[in-house]
Design an enzyme around this catalytic site. Structure first.
Site, mmCIF file in Angstrom:
data_model
loop_
_atom_site.group_PDB
_atom_site.id
_atom_site.type_symbol
_atom_site.label_atom_id
_atom_site.label_comp_id
_atom_site.label_asym_id
_atom_site.label_seq_id
_atom_site.Cartn_x
_atom_site.Cartn_y
_atom_site.Cartn_z
ATOM 1 N N VAL A 74 0.810 -1.231 0.000
ATOM 2 C CA VAL A 74 0.000 0.000 0.000
ATOM 3 C C VAL A 74 0.840 1.277 0.000
ATOM 4 O O VAL A 74 0.303 2.359 -0.207
ATOM 5 C CB VAL A 74 -0.989 0.037 1.197
ATOM 6 C CG1 VAL A 74 -1.998 -1.095 1.091
ATOM 7 C CG2 VAL A 74 -0.259 0.020 2.536
ATOM 8 N N TYR A 165 2.076 4.979 15.978
ATOM 9 C CA TYR A 165 0.831 4.245 15.688
ATOM 10 C C TYR A 165 -0.388 5.111 15.990
ATOM 11 O O TYR A 165 -1.307 5.226 15.166
ATOM 12 C CB TYR A 165 0.804 2.969 16.532
ATOM 13 C CG TYR A 165 -0.337 2.028 16.218
ATOM 14 C CD1 TYR A 165 -0.289 1.182 15.104
ATOM 15 C CD2 TYR A 165 -1.462 1.956 17.035
ATOM 16 C CE1 TYR A 165 -1.324 0.300 14.820
ATOM 17 C CE2 TYR A 165 -2.498 1.081 16.760
ATOM 18 C CZ TYR A 165 -2.419 0.248 15.655
ATOM 19 O OH TYR A 165 -3.453 -0.627 15.378
ATOM 20 N N LYS A 169 -3.239 6.462 13.404
ATOM 21 C CA LYS A 169 -4.654 6.091 13.553
ATOM 22 C C LYS A 169 -5.522 7.323 13.807
ATOM 23 O O LYS A 169 -6.693 7.359 13.418
ATOM 24 C CB LYS A 169 -4.812 5.069 14.683
ATOM 25 C CG LYS A 169 -4.119 3.738 14.402
ATOM 26 C CD LYS A 169 -4.626 3.103 13.114
ATOM 27 C CE LYS A 169 -4.057 1.714 12.873
ATOM 28 N NZ LYS A 169 -4.548 1.116 11.618
HETATM 29 N N1 LIG Z 1 -5.105 -6.379 16.356
HETATM 30 C C1 LIG Z 1 -5.505 -5.322 17.057
HETATM 31 O O1 LIG Z 1 -5.600 -5.377 18.300
HETATM 32 C C2 LIG Z 1 -5.894 -4.039 16.352
HETATM 33 C C3 LIG Z 1 -6.571 -3.059 17.083
HETATM 34 C C4 LIG Z 1 -6.955 -1.889 16.452
HETATM 35 C C5 LIG Z 1 -6.661 -1.702 15.114
HETATM 36 N N2 LIG Z 1 -5.988 -2.678 14.431
HETATM 37 C C6 LIG Z 1 -5.722 -2.421 13.026
HETATM 38 O O2 LIG Z 1 -6.416 -3.391 12.255
HETATM 39 C C7 LIG Z 1 -5.749 -3.552 10.988
HETATM 40 C C8 LIG Z 1 -5.570 -5.027 10.700
HETATM 41 O O3 LIG Z 1 -4.616 -5.552 11.605
HETATM 42 P P1 LIG Z 1 -4.691 -7.025 12.194
HETATM 43 O O4 LIG Z 1 -4.994 -6.903 13.609
HETATM 44 O O5 LIG Z 1 -5.537 -7.893 11.336
HETATM 45 O O6 LIG Z 1 -3.138 -7.448 12.077
HETATM 46 P P2 LIG Z 1 -2.357 -8.398 11.071
HETATM 47 O O7 LIG Z 1 -0.923 -8.122 11.301
HETATM 48 O O8 LIG Z 1 -2.837 -9.787 11.191
HETATM 49 O O9 LIG Z 1 -2.813 -7.863 9.626
HETATM 50 C C9 LIG Z 1 -2.244 -6.742 9.005
HETATM 51 C C10 LIG Z 1 -2.021 -7.078 7.552
HETATM 52 O O10 LIG Z 1 -1.505 -5.916 6.897
HETATM 53 C C11 LIG Z 1 -0.512 -6.369 5.991
HETATM 54 N N3 LIG Z 1 0.414 -5.311 5.623
HETATM 55 C C12 LIG Z 1 1.427 -4.773 6.363
HETATM 56 N N4 LIG Z 1 2.109 -3.885 5.642
HETATM 57 C C13 LIG Z 1 1.525 -3.835 4.418
HETATM 58 C C14 LIG Z 1 1.780 -3.104 3.228
HETATM 59 N N5 LIG Z 1 2.795 -2.226 3.135
HETATM 60 N N6 LIG Z 1 0.955 -3.298 2.163
HETATM 61 C C15 LIG Z 1 -0.044 -4.192 2.218
HETATM 62 N N7 LIG Z 1 -0.335 -4.922 3.323
HETATM 63 C C16 LIG Z 1 0.458 -4.746 4.395
HETATM 64 C C17 LIG Z 1 0.182 -7.488 6.740
HETATM 65 O O11 LIG Z 1 0.963 -8.293 5.880
HETATM 66 C C18 LIG Z 1 -1.002 -8.210 7.361
HETATM 67 O O12 LIG Z 1 -1.525 -9.197 6.513
HETATM 68 C C19 LIG Z 1 -4.455 -2.750 11.096
HETATM 69 O O13 LIG Z 1 -4.629 -1.505 10.450
HETATM 70 C C20 LIG Z 1 -4.281 -2.554 12.584
HETATM 71 O O14 LIG Z 1 -3.527 -1.410 12.894
HETATM 72 C C21 LIG Z 1 -5.607 -3.821 15.011
#
Ligand SMILES: NC(=O)c1ccc[n+]([C@@H]2O[C@H](COP(=O)([O-])OP(=O)(O)OC[C@H]3O[C@@H](n4cnc5c(N)ncnc54)[C@H](O)[C@@H]3O)[C@@H](O)[C@H]2O)c1
Length: 255
Positions: A74, A165, A169
């Site tokens: 991305v 982070y 966000k």
């Molecule tokens: N897990 C939590 O507690 C939590 C809480 C709040 C928000 N989030 C947000 O939710 C979203 C999804 O995260 P998740 O929890 O499923 O974690 P995750 O690490 O399982 O998934 C994140 C995905 O993003 C991909 N990614 C990373 N860099 C990338 C790039 N440059 N281009 C394309 N893809 C890329 C990773 O390979 C991975 O598949 C994220 O934006 C994260 O910040 C997560």
């Protein structure tokens, strides 16, 4: 009730819709892909984890879903353009864009390097901006366009060690509101998903249980619980929602 396995999709709610989910190889993005396709959408999962992405898409196809994996870093405009051209050629429009890709690191602000800061902002915030800007033409070609930007409880709240982070966000909330205003006349809705702690690989190495002690419901979410909210935001059930934040956090922000 606290079992995510009891969450059922709404069959047919997203019939015929074309959806692109970044960060779709695993975690929440994979859950969004499963949910949107179960409701009838044609789904593109985009990520940098090619093997996991191909496997996730193949597993969903086995259950009859129309899911394709695309390589898309991305942070890379050329790869966004390639994804645009692929979807333009296949369908000529995009109905749902879920900017979900994200990374995290925990560093005291005093020790944060510009390199790590810039990398995180490039993925979490600039990635969503590039996606929205690149896909605008295809979103305008849809009559039901919905963009969902994945923020976090660390967007509206601060969190020690999470300066980059939280900035990313929080920035996504500003991007969401502004895009909602700029594109409302085009019929493009833009909303933010605000998850609390979710059980995914992102926080697998977090010490202890992360935000669970501050979460009134006393656990992390199952990714399927976030996918239910994304399906709602993508659907006509949310057709009067734009510029909003949908908080799915087990009560974290109510404290
Ligand atoms: N897990 C939590 O507690 C939590 C809480 C709040 C928000 N989030 C947000 O939710 C979203 C999804 O995260 P998740 O929890 O499923 O974690 P995750 O690490 O399982 O998934 C994140 C995905 O993003 C991909 N990614 C990373 N860099 C990338 C790039 N440059 N281009 C394309 N893809 C890329 C990773 O390979 C991975 O598949 C994220 O934006 C994260 O910040 C997560």
């Amino acid at each position: 009730m606290n079992s995510a396995s009891t969450i059922a999709p709404c069959p047919g709610r997203l019939d015929g819709r074309i959806a692109l989910i970044t960060g779709g190889s695993r975690g929440q993005g994979a859950a969004h892909g499963a949910r949107l396709s179960a409701e009838g959408a044609t789904v593109y999962l985009a990520d940098v984890l090619d093997d996991e992405g191909e496997a996730t898409a193949a597993a969903l196809r086995e259950s009859g879903a129309d899911v394709t994996y695309l390589r898309l870093d991305v942070t890379d405009q050329q790869q966004w353009t390639a994804a645009h051209d692929r979807i333009a050629g296949d369908h000529g429009r995009l109905d749902v864009l879920v900017n979900n890709a994200g990374i995290v690191h925990v560093t005291p602000l005093e020790e944060e390097t510009a390199e790590a800061w810039n990398r995180l902002l490039a993925v979490n915030l600039t990635g969503a901006f590039l996606g929205l800007r690149t896909m605008l033409g295809l979103l305008r070609a849809s009559s039901v366009a919905s963009v969902i930007n994945t923020s976090s409880i660390f967007g509206p709240s601060g969190a020690i060690g999470y300066a980059a982070y939280a900035a990313s966000k929080s920035g996504l909330l500003g991007l969401t509101r502004t895009a909602a205003l700029e594109f409302a006349a085009d019929g493009i809705r833009v909303n933010a998903l605000v998850p609390g702690g979710v059980a995914t690989p992102l926080n697998a190495n977090e010490p202890g249980t992360g935000v669970v002690p501050e979460t009134p419901l006393g656990r992390r979410a199952d990714p399927a619980e976030l996918a239910a909210a994304v399906a709602f935001l993508a659907s006509d059930d949310a057709r009067f929602m734009t510029g909003s934040e949908l908080v799915v956090d087990g009560g974290f922000r109510a404290r």
